[in-house]
Design an enzyme around this catalytic site. Structure first.
Site, PDB file in Angstrom:
ATOM      1  N   CYS A   1       0.914  -1.125  -0.225  1.00 30.27           N
ATOM      2  CA  CYS A   1       0.133   0.106  -0.048  1.00 30.27           C
ATOM      3  C   CYS A   1       0.808   1.208   0.080  1.00 30.27           C
ATOM      4  CB  CYS A   1      -0.922   0.026   1.215  1.00 30.27           C
ATOM      5  SG  CYS A   1      -1.995   1.387   1.217  1.00 30.27           S
TER       6      CYS A   1
ATOM      7  N   CYS B   1      -0.379   4.122   2.154  1.00 32.24           N
ATOM      8  CA  CYS B   1      -0.283   3.983   3.418  1.00 32.24           C
ATOM      9  C   CYS B   1       1.150   4.274   3.981  1.00 32.24           C
ATOM     10  CB  CYS B   1      -0.541   2.568   4.166  1.00 32.24           C
ATOM     11  SG  CYS B   1      -2.025   1.899   3.336  1.00 32.24           S
ATOM     12  N   ASP B   2       2.188   3.840   3.140  1.00 30.90           N
ATOM     13  CA  ASP B   2       3.443   3.444   3.527  1.00 30.90           C
ATOM     14  C   ASP B   2       4.341   4.514   2.768  1.00 30.90           C
ATOM     15  OD1 ASP B   2       2.452   1.676   5.514  1.00 30.90           O
ATOM     16  OD2 ASP B   2       2.931   0.152   4.486  1.00 30.90           O
TER      17      ASP B   2
END
Ligand code: FAD
Ligand code: NAP
Length: 334
Positions: A136, A139-140
Site C-alpha cells: 500500500c 499507507c507507507d
C-alpha cells in the site's frame, strides 16, 4: 458483551458495493445493517486520486468513501464497526458472528467483502512485511522520502503506486515479468514520462534482503525470466502490487466459486447458489473490478434482495429447523 441483532438485510462489507447496497436497501425500507469489516471504506481508502468515478473528474479515494458512508447512513442504513468472523448459511434466518461478540441474524445477506492484495509468497517478503515490504503506497510511501524504492507488477495498481511513490522517493524501479504493461494507456504514458521511474522488464523478485536489527530492507535480488541472471538492486522499500484476490473466506466452503475463488452468481444477477444470499463487487468480479461496477452490483443486490424478500412474504424470516440443503454443487469449480 454478547447480544443478537436481527435484520431483514445484512450487508457485509463497506466498499462501493456495500455502501451502494446500503443506500438502495434503506430506500426500500428494509432497514439494513451494514458491517464494515477491517477496512472501513474498502480498497479505495488505500489510493489517492480516483479519476473514473462518474461525476467527479478527480476525487481522493478516502474522501469518496467517506461520502458513500455518509450517503448510506443518511438514507437510514445502520453502519456497524465490526468484523464478521463466521457465517452460517445452511438455515434461515442466516447467522453471522461478529468479532465484537454480537450475533447478527438476517432474512437475506448481501456479501460485499471485496478483494485483498496478493503477495508473492517469498519467505523474505514475509520477513520484511511491515519493515520495508508493503502492498500500500498511500499507507507507507511517506516513510521513503529521498530513498530508492522498487515496485513489483504491471497492472493499474503497480503503475499508480509507482507514480505516487515518486512524490517521496529519489528513484522508483518498476519490476515487471513481461515487457508489456496491463495498465491503462493513460497511466502507461504518465509512467514513461516520469524521469524518476525506471522500468525493468522480464524480471521477477527473487529475494528481499536487509538488516535484522533493526529489521529493514537494504535491497532486492531480481531474476531475468529468460536467462536466469540475477541482478542486485539496492533499495529501502519494496511495494508488491501484483493484483488482488477475492475475500471469500466466509463462504468459500459453502458457495460455488470459480476463476481463483470469485463467488459465482447467476447470469445478469447477484444471486448466489443459496437463495436469499447475494454477492456484489470484487468478490464476484474477476473481469472489471472497478468502483463503479462494484457500486452497480451493490445496487442490483439490494434490488434483488428486496424482490426475493417480497416473494418469500412471511416465510422470509421464518426459522427453518432443517438445513436448507442449498450450496456448493462443485466446490472445486475453477
Ligand atoms: P472493497 O472495496 O474491496 O471492500 C470490501 C469491504 O469488505 C471492506 O470494507 C472490508 O472491510 C469488508 N470486509 C471484508 N471481509 C469482511 C468481513 N469478514 N466482515 C465484514 N466486512 C468485511 N477502481 C476504480 O474504479 N478506480 C480507481 O481509480 C481505482 N483505484 C484503485 C487503486 C487501488 C490501489 C486499488 C487496490 C484498487 C483500485 N480500484 C479502483 C478498484 C476498486 O477499489 C475496487 O474495484 C472496489 O473498491 C471494489 O469494491 P467492493 O465494494 O467490491 O470491495
Ligand atoms: P492486475 O490488473 O491483475 O495486475 C496484476 C499485475 O501483477 C500484472 O501485471 C501481473 O503480470 C503481475 N503479477 C501477477 N502475479 C505476479 C507474480 N506472481 N509475479 C510477478 N508479477 C505478477 O491487478 P491490479 O493492478 O491490482 O488491478 C486490479 C483491478 O483493479 C483491475 O481491474 C484494475 O483495473 C483495477 N484498478 C483500477 C485502477 C484505475 O482504474 N485507475 C487502479 C488500480 C486498480 P502479467 O501482466 O504478466 O499478468
Amino acid at each position: 458483551m454478547s447480544d443478537t441483532r436481527h435484520t431483514k438485510v445484512l450487508i457485509i462489507g463497506s466498499g462501493p458495493a456495500g455502501y451502494t447496497a446500503g443506500v438502495y436497501a434503506s430506500r426500500a425500507m428494509l432497514e439494513p445493517l451494514l458491517v464494515q469489516g477491517i477496512e472501513p471504506g474498502g480498497q479505495l481508502t488505500t489510493t489517492t486520486e480516483v479519476e473514473n468515478w462518474p461525476g467527479d473528474t478527480e476525487v481522493q479515494g478516502p474522501d469518496l468513501m467517506v461520502r458513500m458512508e455518509a450517503h448510506a447512513r443518511a438514507m437510514g442504513c445502520e453502519v456497524i464497526g465490526d468484523i464478521i468472523a463466521s457465517l452460517e448459511l445452511d438455515k434461515r434466518p442466516f447467522v453471522a458472528h461478529g468479532d465484537s461478540g454480537t450475533t447478527y441474524t438476517a432474512d437475506a445477506v448481501i456479501l460485499a467483502t471485496g478483494a485483498r492484495a496478493k503477495w508473492l509468497g517469498l519467505p523474505s517478503e514475509e520477513k520484511f512485511k511491515g519493515f520495508g515490504v508493503s502492498a500500500c503506497a498511500t499507507c507507507d510511501g511517506f516513510f521513503y522520502r529521498g530513498q530508492e524504492i522498487v515496485v513489483i507488477g504491471g497492472g493499474n495498481t503497480a503503475v499508480e503506486e509507482a507514480l505516487f511513490l515518486t512524490n517521496f522517493a529519489s528513484k522508483v524501479t518498476l519490476i515487471h515479468r513481461r515487457d508489456e504493461l496491463r495498465a491503462e494507456k493513460i497511466l502507461q504514458n504518465r509512467l514513461m514520462k516520469n524521469p524518476k521511474i525506471e522500468p525493468l522488464w522480464h524480471h521477477q523478485l527473487e529475494e528481499v534482503y536487509g538488516t535484522d536489527s533493526p529489521l529493514g530492507v537494504e535491497g532486492v535480488k531480481v531474476k531475468h525470466v529468460d536467462t536466469g541472471e540475477i541482478t542486485d538492486i539496492p533499495c529501502k522499500g519494496v511495494f508488491v502490487a501484483i493484483g488482488h484476490a477475492p475475500a471469500n473466506e466466509l463462504v468459500k466452503d459453502v458457495l460455488e466459486t470459480h476463476m481463483g475463488g470469485y463467488v459465482v452468481t447467476q447470469p445478469d444477477s447477484t444471486a448466489t447458489s443459496i437463495p436469499g444470499v447475494f454477492a456484489a463487487g470484487d468478490l464476484t468480479d474477476h473481469k472489471y473490478r472497478q468502483a463503479v461496477t462494484s457500486a452497480g452490483m451493490g445496487c442490483m443486490a439490494a434490488l434483488e434482495a428486496e424482490r426475493w424478500l417480497a416473494e418469500q412474504g412471511e416465510d422470509a424470516g421464518k426459522d427453518t429447523s432443517e438445513p436448507l440443503g442449498y450450496g456448493v454443487e462443485n466446490p472445486a469449480a475453477e
